[in-house]
Enzyme design. Structure first.
Site, PDB file in Angstrom:
ATOM      1  N   LYS A   1      34.131 -28.547  35.226  1.00  0.00           N
ATOM      2  CA  LYS A   1      33.197 -28.972  34.162  1.00  0.00           C
ATOM      3  C   LYS A   1      33.148 -27.908  33.068  1.00  0.00           C
ATOM      4  CE  LYS A   1      28.216 -29.946  33.425  1.00  0.00           C
ATOM      5  NZ  LYS A   1      26.908 -30.147  34.077  1.00  0.00           N
TER       6      LYS A   1
ATOM      7  N   ASP B   1      24.570 -27.152  27.436  1.00  0.00           N
ATOM      8  CA  ASP B   1      23.886 -28.361  27.881  1.00  0.00           C
ATOM      9  C   ASP B   1      22.409 -28.292  27.508  1.00  0.00           C
ATOM     10  OD1 ASP B   1      22.981 -30.624  29.103  1.00  0.00           O
ATOM     11  OD2 ASP B   1      23.273 -29.928  31.164  1.00  0.00           O
TER      12      ASP B   1
ATOM     13  N   LYS C   1      16.150 -30.925  27.680  1.00  0.00           N
ATOM     14  CA  LYS C   1      15.603 -30.054  28.724  1.00  0.00           C
ATOM     15  C   LYS C   1      14.396 -29.289  28.188  1.00  0.00           C
ATOM     16  CE  LYS C   1      19.974 -28.952  31.064  1.00  0.00           C
ATOM     17  NZ  LYS C   1      19.642 -29.430  32.410  1.00  0.00           N
TER      18      LYS C   1
ATOM     19  N   ASP D   1      27.149 -23.709  31.596  1.00  0.00           N
ATOM     20  CA  ASP D   1      27.484 -25.018  32.156  1.00  0.00           C
ATOM     21  C   ASP D   1      28.993 -25.310  32.084  1.00  0.00           C
ATOM     22  OD1 ASP D   1      26.357 -27.081  33.559  1.00  0.00           O
ATOM     23  OD2 ASP D   1      25.935 -28.321  31.796  1.00  0.00           O
TER      24      ASP D   1
ATOM     25  N   ASP E   1      20.883 -36.117  30.287  1.00  0.00           N
ATOM     26  CA  ASP E   1      21.064 -34.779  30.873  1.00  0.00           C
ATOM     27  C   ASP E   1      21.957 -34.822  32.120  1.00  0.00           C
ATOM     28  OD1 ASP E   1      20.808 -32.085  31.100  1.00  0.00           O
ATOM     29  OD2 ASP E   1      18.778 -32.107  31.954  1.00  0.00           O
TER      30      ASP E   1
ATOM     31  N   GLU F   1      25.004 -35.386  32.371  1.00  0.00           N
ATOM     32  CA  GLU F   1      26.221 -35.576  31.572  1.00  0.00           C
ATOM     33  C   GLU F   1      27.485 -35.061  32.256  1.00  0.00           C
ATOM     34  OE1 GLU F   1      24.387 -32.953  31.375  1.00  0.00           O
ATOM     35  OE2 GLU F   1      25.983 -31.464  31.522  1.00  0.00           O
TER      36      GLU F   1
ATOM     37  N   ARG G   1      28.652 -35.435  35.231  1.00  0.00           N
ATOM     38  CA  ARG G   1      29.365 -36.478  35.988  1.00  0.00           C
ATOM     39  C   ARG G   1      30.133 -37.411  35.059  1.00  0.00           C
ATOM     40  NH1 ARG G   1      23.828 -38.215  38.718  1.00  0.00           N
ATOM     41  NH2 ARG G   1      23.525 -35.969  38.374  1.00  0.00           N
TER      42      ARG G   1
END
Ligand code: BES
Ligand code: ZN
Ligand code: ZN
Length: 512
Positions: free
Chosen positions: A277, A282, A289, A300, A359, A361, A363
């Site tokens: 990833k 993020d 968030k 991230d 959020d 995201e 996946r």
């Protein structure tokens, strides 16, 4: 820092500092044997009063010891012989490094023979020693104003070659043995690649955008057998990567899909594909968030960084294996074009999903990467991602949780992690978890309809993008990807850890 291996008698060396290892059960005898010296006798009182106890990680510095040709002495504990393993050595090496740094000397000698062990153990111990020293030497200070001029987006390895301030010589009777030397070099190379991955992770989001991440991968691969191909936004659209594209729409920085290929194995060997990833920041997107701690979301992309480091390590170690590294990279930002809750996207393999929380995201971008990975006729797919806060709750920053339904994959992972010293924990993944990820309007939802098990339901979502029958495992490194220095003294307190890279290299070494 420069590390080298020497076969020499300690009596014939003079240096500003000597590091000797001590063990807790027989510290006194152990010291007395070092280089047939009277070291044990000289410090008998320190031994008796247990100032030098040999306890694991204890570092006792004796300034101006003037022992033989050595001005200062550092005693580093290894603990009890019966629990001595490579992780103890790795951490003792880091303790030794810190003690040398505190002395502010430019050169030091480490006497390795005090560590002992069988020939096989000796190789694994010297590798761990090299790793511990190199990993402990990592700093992230290129953004301090004193250094910033030289480094706008420079790689950590370039930095290190400039910083030739400290030399550490590891002295051993086995220094001439081929397997011993190779293990030492392997430790240096692996740690160097971990440090590079840490550098990528530690860079802030504005200086490590998807474009910069891709350029860093390209630059680092120059001169190696790793081929890097980078797809830009237009290509990502053409390749029908609707997950990656959708997540990128709120950002002014365009996404990238980074492909790294290393062909070190036989032509017919199916590749082992690593997917990481590469979310360079993020914010959560429209499902934004909370601001407290949001700065940590620059990490991230650690899964991606660690995959980049794995490919580089494999090439530098000349592993005879075919590898592919895939890093979908984007920011996740709120913006006029951003994915909205309820939007539906189509991944590369044609499956549709509702984005019920922007959020979740990671996946979505991994969905496309796993679909693409599955098209490469892989022998195995392994992914790493800072995927869920639920993983932090479940395992903290101690173990990395991994998910697989494949017994053989599980056993390869356990074997590899035992050799690397990285702690892993097998988590459940069942059809029950998948049930909670079914969509109302699309095939899937990116949010679970059930309560809890957030890491397992995320893994179940990912599994939908892995081709039928392909051995696969997913590593959720949300808890262990950074800030593990309170547990592992060779990691920084606040920085990226490079976790799983060492295990991935072991997996690649043993992959057939
Ligand atoms: N990048 C985060 C996961 C994360 C959280 C990593 C904390 C490291 C530390 C991920 O994209 C995320 O936000 N996941 C959500 C998913 C949820 C909305 C289903 C989470 O875990 O809260
Ligand atoms: Zn998120
Ligand atoms: Zn994320």
């Amino acid at each position: 820092m420069i590390l080298n291996l020497l076969k020499k008698d300690l009596k014939d060396i003079s240096c500003q500092a000597l590091i000797v290892f001590t063990k807790s059960s027989a510290a006194k005898d152990h010291l007395a044997t070092i280089a047939n010296s009277d070291l044990g006798k000289k410090y008998v009182s320190l031994l008796e009063e247990k100032t030098i106890s040999g306890k694991a990680l204890e570092a006792v510095t004796i300034r101006e010891a003037n022992y033989g040709g050595f001005r200062n002495l550092i005693f580093v504990g290894l603990g009890e012989d019966k629990v001595l393993d490579h992780e103890v050595v790795r951490q003792a090496a880091a303790a030794a490094y810190d003690a040398v740094k505190a002395l502010k000397v430019k050169e030091a000698v480490i006497s390795f023979d005090g560590v002992k062990g069988t020939a096989k153990e000796a190789a694994s111990f010297v590798k761990a020693l090299a790793e511990g020293l190199s990993l402990a030497s990592y700093t992230f200070d290129q953004l301090k104003s004193k250094k910033v001029k030289a480094t706008t987006a420079k790689s950590k390895s370039e930095e290190d070659s400039e910083d030739q301030g400290l030399q550490i010589h590891v002295v051993s009777h086995s220094a001439h043995e081929k397997s011993f030397k190779a293990a030492f070099q392997e430790g240096i190379i692996t740690a160097d690649c971990v440090n590079f991955a840490r550098y990528l992770g530690d860079m802030p989001g504005n200086l490590m955008t998807p474009k910069i991440l891709a350029e860093e991968a390209q630059k680092a691969a120059q001169g190696t057998k790793v081929k890097v191909i980078v797809w830009d936004k237009n290509r990502i659209v053409k390749e029908k990567m609707g997950g990656l594209l959708g997540v990128s729409l709120g950002s002014t920085h365009e996404p990238r899909f980074i492909i790294m290929e290393y062909k070190g194995g036989k032509a017919h060997q199916k590749p082992l594909v690593f997917v990481g990833k590469g979310l360079t920041f993020d914010s959560g997107g429209i499902s934004i968030k909370p601001s407290a701690g949001m700065e940590e979301m620059k990490y991230d992309m650690c899964g991606g960084a660690n995959v980049i480091g794995t490919l580089l390590a494999a090439a530098r170690l000349k592993l005879s294996v075919n590898l592919i590294g895939l890093i979908p990279s984007t920011e996740n930002m709120p913006g006029p074009g951003a994915n909205k809750p309820g939007d539906v996207c189509f991944a590369r393999n044609g499956k549709s999903f509702e984005v019920n929380n922007t959020d979740a995201e990671g996946r979505l971008i991994l969905a496309d990467a796993l679909s693409y990975a599955s098209e490469q006729d892989p022998g195995m797919i392994i992914d790493a991602a800072t995927l869920t806060g639920a993983m932090v709750v479940a395992l903290g920053n101690i173990h990395t949780g991994y998910f697989t339904r494949d017994k053989e994959v599980k056993s390869s992972i356990e074997k590899a992690a035992k050799i690397s010293g990285e702690l892993v924990w097998n988590m459940p993944l069942t059809d029950q978890h998948l049930k909670d990820m079914k969509g109302t309007y699309a095939d899937l939802s990116n949010m679970s309809s059930g309560k809890g098990a957030g890491s397992a339901t995320a893994a179940a979502f990912l599994e939908q993008f892995v081709g039928e029958g392909i051995p696969w495992a997913h590593f959720d490194i949300a808890g262990t990807g950074w800030a593990v220095g309170n547990r592992l003294n060779y990691c920084t307190k606040k920085g990226a850890s490079g976790v799983m890279l060492r295990t991935f290299v072991e997996l690649a070494k043993n992959y057939e």
